[in-house]
Design a protein around this motif. Structure first.
Motif, mmCIF file in Angstrom:
data_model
loop_
_atom_site.group_PDB
_atom_site.id
_atom_site.type_symbol
_atom_site.label_atom_id
_atom_site.label_comp_id
_atom_site.label_asym_id
_atom_site.label_seq_id
_atom_site.Cartn_x
_atom_site.Cartn_y
_atom_site.Cartn_z
ATOM 1 N N GLN A 67 0.876 -1.111 -0.063
ATOM 2 C CA GLN A 67 -0.017 -0.198 -0.017
ATOM 3 C C GLN A 67 0.704 1.346 -0.137
ATOM 4 O O GLN A 67 0.572 2.278 -0.724
ATOM 5 C CB GLN A 67 -1.122 0.052 1.169
ATOM 6 N N ASP A 68 1.772 1.407 0.860
ATOM 7 C CA ASP A 68 2.668 2.403 0.773
ATOM 8 C C ASP A 68 3.887 2.162 1.318
ATOM 9 O O ASP A 68 4.540 1.777 2.403
ATOM 10 C CB ASP A 68 2.061 3.444 2.056
ATOM 11 N N GLY A 69 4.855 2.439 0.229
ATOM 12 C CA GLY A 69 6.324 2.013 0.472
ATOM 13 C C GLY A 69 7.134 3.025 1.423
ATOM 14 O O GLY A 69 8.315 2.798 1.610
ATOM 15 N N THR A 70 6.549 4.021 1.503
ATOM 16 C CA THR A 70 7.210 5.126 2.279
ATOM 17 C C THR A 70 7.089 4.908 3.629
ATOM 18 O O THR A 70 7.705 5.520 4.727
ATOM 19 C CB THR A 70 6.787 6.531 1.972
ATOM 20 N N LEU A 71 6.168 3.844 4.227
ATOM 21 C CA LEU A 71 6.024 3.775 5.906
ATOM 22 C C LEU A 71 7.506 3.193 6.157
ATOM 23 O O LEU A 71 8.102 2.225 5.642
ATOM 24 C CB LEU A 71 5.168 2.516 5.845
ATOM 25 N N THR A 72 7.970 3.963 7.335
ATOM 26 C CA THR A 72 9.270 3.503 7.808
ATOM 27 C C THR A 72 9.327 3.078 9.181
ATOM 28 O O THR A 72 8.563 3.536 10.133
ATOM 29 C CB THR A 72 10.123 4.692 7.817
ATOM 30 N N PHE A 73 9.802 1.917 9.514
ATOM 31 C CA PHE A 73 10.094 1.188 10.893
ATOM 32 C C PHE A 73 11.228 0.273 10.777
ATOM 33 O O PHE A 73 11.904 -0.077 9.922
ATOM 34 C CB PHE A 73 8.811 0.533 11.172
ATOM 35 N N ARG A 74 11.658 -0.029 11.960
ATOM 36 C CA ARG A 74 12.800 -0.996 12.137
ATOM 37 C C ARG A 74 12.401 -2.324 12.442
ATOM 38 O O ARG A 74 11.526 -2.571 13.108
ATOM 39 C CB ARG A 74 13.907 -0.530 13.145
ATOM 40 N N ARG A 75 12.999 -3.310 11.787
ATOM 41 C CA ARG A 75 13.058 -4.760 12.226
ATOM 42 C C ARG A 75 14.383 -5.434 11.631
ATOM 43 O O ARG A 75 14.777 -4.966 10.751
ATOM 44 C CB ARG A 75 11.527 -5.191 11.616
ATOM 45 N N SER A 76 14.630 -6.546 12.401
ATOM 46 C CA SER A 76 15.600 -7.155 11.818
ATOM 47 C C SER A 76 15.435 -8.671 11.866
ATOM 48 O O SER A 76 14.769 -9.322 10.883
ATOM 49 C CB SER A 76 16.791 -6.977 12.606
ATOM 50 N N CYS A 77 15.429 -9.492 13.442
ATOM 51 C CA CYS A 77 15.249 -10.795 13.352
ATOM 52 C C CYS A 77 14.001 -11.264 13.285
ATOM 53 O O CYS A 77 13.625 -12.340 12.720
ATOM 54 C CB CYS A 77 15.971 -11.423 14.635
ATOM 55 N N ALA A 78 12.881 -10.388 13.587
ATOM 56 C CA ALA A 78 11.525 -10.943 13.562
ATOM 57 C C ALA A 78 10.932 -12.075 14.492
ATOM 58 O O ALA A 78 9.948 -12.548 14.323
ATOM 59 C CB ALA A 78 10.977 -11.040 12.308
ATOM 60 N N HIS A 79 12.153 -12.405 15.562
ATOM 61 C CA HIS A 79 11.738 -13.366 16.369
ATOM 62 C C HIS A 79 11.800 -12.832 18.012
ATOM 63 O O HIS A 79 12.167 -13.880 18.751
ATOM 64 C CB HIS A 79 12.652 -14.469 16.052
ATOM 65 N N GLY A 80 11.646 -11.691 18.201
ATOM 66 C CA GLY A 80 11.911 -11.038 19.715
ATOM 67 C C GLY A 80 12.964 -11.401 20.202
ATOM 68 O O GLY A 80 13.367 -11.296 21.363
ATOM 69 N N ILE A 81 14.419 -11.011 19.397
ATOM 70 C CA ILE A 81 15.520 -11.192 20.069
ATOM 71 C C ILE A 81 16.480 -10.246 19.605
ATOM 72 O O ILE A 81 17.051 -9.720 20.651
ATOM 73 C CB ILE A 81 16.485 -12.465 19.330
ATOM 74 N N CYS A 82 16.173 -9.299 18.662
ATOM 75 C CA CYS A 82 17.230 -8.150 18.269
ATOM 76 C C CYS A 82 16.662 -6.929 19.143
ATOM 77 O O CYS A 82 17.225 -5.990 19.426
ATOM 78 C CB CYS A 82 17.226 -7.915 16.709
ATOM 79 N N GLY A 83 15.188 -6.884 19.238
ATOM 80 C CA GLY A 83 14.519 -5.892 20.162
ATOM 81 C C GLY A 83 14.620 -4.424 19.072
ATOM 82 O O GLY A 83 14.002 -3.400 19.803
ATOM 83 N N SER A 84 14.579 -4.562 17.734
ATOM 84 C CA SER A 84 14.657 -3.352 17.074
ATOM 85 C C SER A 84 13.364 -2.890 16.624
ATOM 86 O O SER A 84 13.182 -1.670 16.266
ATOM 87 C CB SER A 84 15.385 -3.513 15.731
ATOM 88 N N ASP A 85 12.217 -3.827 16.917
ATOM 89 C CA ASP A 85 10.655 -3.381 16.267
ATOM 90 C C ASP A 85 9.809 -3.010 17.692
ATOM 91 O O ASP A 85 8.861 -3.174 17.441
ATOM 92 C CB ASP A 85 9.978 -4.395 15.387
ATOM 93 N N ALA A 86 10.622 -2.297 18.617
ATOM 94 C CA ALA A 86 9.841 -1.873 19.542
ATOM 95 C C ALA A 86 8.843 -0.564 19.314
ATOM 96 O O ALA A 86 9.561 0.349 18.591
ATOM 97 C CB ALA A 86 10.542 -1.490 21.021
ATOM 98 N N MET A 87 7.584 -0.748 19.664
ATOM 99 C CA MET A 87 6.913 0.365 19.304
ATOM 100 C C MET A 87 5.510 0.501 20.315
ATOM 101 O O MET A 87 5.313 -0.556 21.002
ATOM 102 C CB MET A 87 6.455 0.643 17.843
#
Length: 257
Positions: A67-87
């Motif tokens: 839908q919108d390629g400009t949406l910006t967020f962080r994520r990496s491992c996607a398994h609750g280990i890297c902690g980068s997608d806290a929101m």
């Protein structure tokens, strides 16, 4: 020889149809911010059909990719280990990769915004540098004196258990950015830095406990904590953050650790 291939193809189609039949329409209300467009943040709604057993991170991917390629967020491992997608999801700090849509009332719009207390750079991405600076300031590494050892520094299971809980921190900032004191004063070390100091203060092999305690005895250290338990509630790893902070306070008073 072709029959098994057809059977597999049919099974794949059936699986896809079953997955599609479980999809529901969900509205995601995302707080958008782009400093190149406007100085003000605004809310934007996205509707999508998705299986409620999917995660919020899956929904964000679907929005960005379809839908919108400009949406910006962080994520990496996607398994609750890297902690980068806290929101903040529905007003509570969570990891998007560990939050199932079905668990957050998908019948109503699901709100998603950046964590609080840190400068928003774009959409759901914040400047983590103040958070990591506080982490660095408490010296989160083993400090020893004397010559380099010739064998492993041994530790009993009981000694290891003393600080086991605080080794689980993944530096996601969910605890620190849920703290009202941190919201109002970004100079406060914050729960995550204190948790990581705790991990070494109570390590029987470490000899830098006194240094760390003096750092945390500062006006922006542990005494700023108001024991609201927001940090413990927000931790995706289940760390007893408030308890760790109280133990550091006790060590400062008694000098026993």
């Amino acid at each position: 020889m072709s029959t098994p291939t057809l059977d597999k193809h049919s099974a794949a189609l059936d699986a896809a149809e079953n997955t599609a039949s479980h999809a529901i329409k969900v509205t995601f209300r995302i707080r958008r911010f782009n400093p190149e467009v406007s100085e003000e943040a605004s809310w934007q709604d996205f509707e999508l059909d998705i299986d409620p057993k999917e995660r919020v991170l899956d929904a964000l991917h679907k929005i960005k990719w379809e839908q919108d390629g400009t949406l910006t967020f962080r994520r990496s491992c996607a398994h609750g280990i890297c902690g980068s997608d806290a929101m903040r999801i529905n007003g509570k700090n969570r990891l998007a990769c560990k939050t199932l849509i079905k668990d957050i009332n998908p019948q109503k719009p699901i709100t998603v915004e950046a964590i609080k207390g840190l400068t928003v750079l774009k959409d759901l991405v914040v400047d983590m540098e103040p958070f990591f600076q506080a982490y660095r300031d408490v010296m989160p590494f083993l400090i020893t004196k004397g010559n380099e050892p010739t064998r492993e520094r041994l530790q009993t299971a009981e000694d290891r258990e003393r600080f086991d809980d605080t080794t689980k921190c993944i530096l996601c900032a969910a605890c620190t950015s849920s703290c009202p004191v941190f919201w109002n004063d970004g100079q406060y070390f914050g729960p995550a830095a204190i948790v990581n100091a705790h991990r070494f203060i109570f390590d029987s092999r470490d000899e830098g406990g006194e240094q760390r305690l003096e750092i945390l005895n500062d006006k922006d250290g542990v005494w700023r904590c108001r024991t609201t338990f927001n940090c413990t509630d927000a931790c995706p790893r289940g760390i007893e953050v408030t308890k760790a902070i109280q133990e550091v306070k006790r060590a400062l008073i008694t000098r026993r650790f």
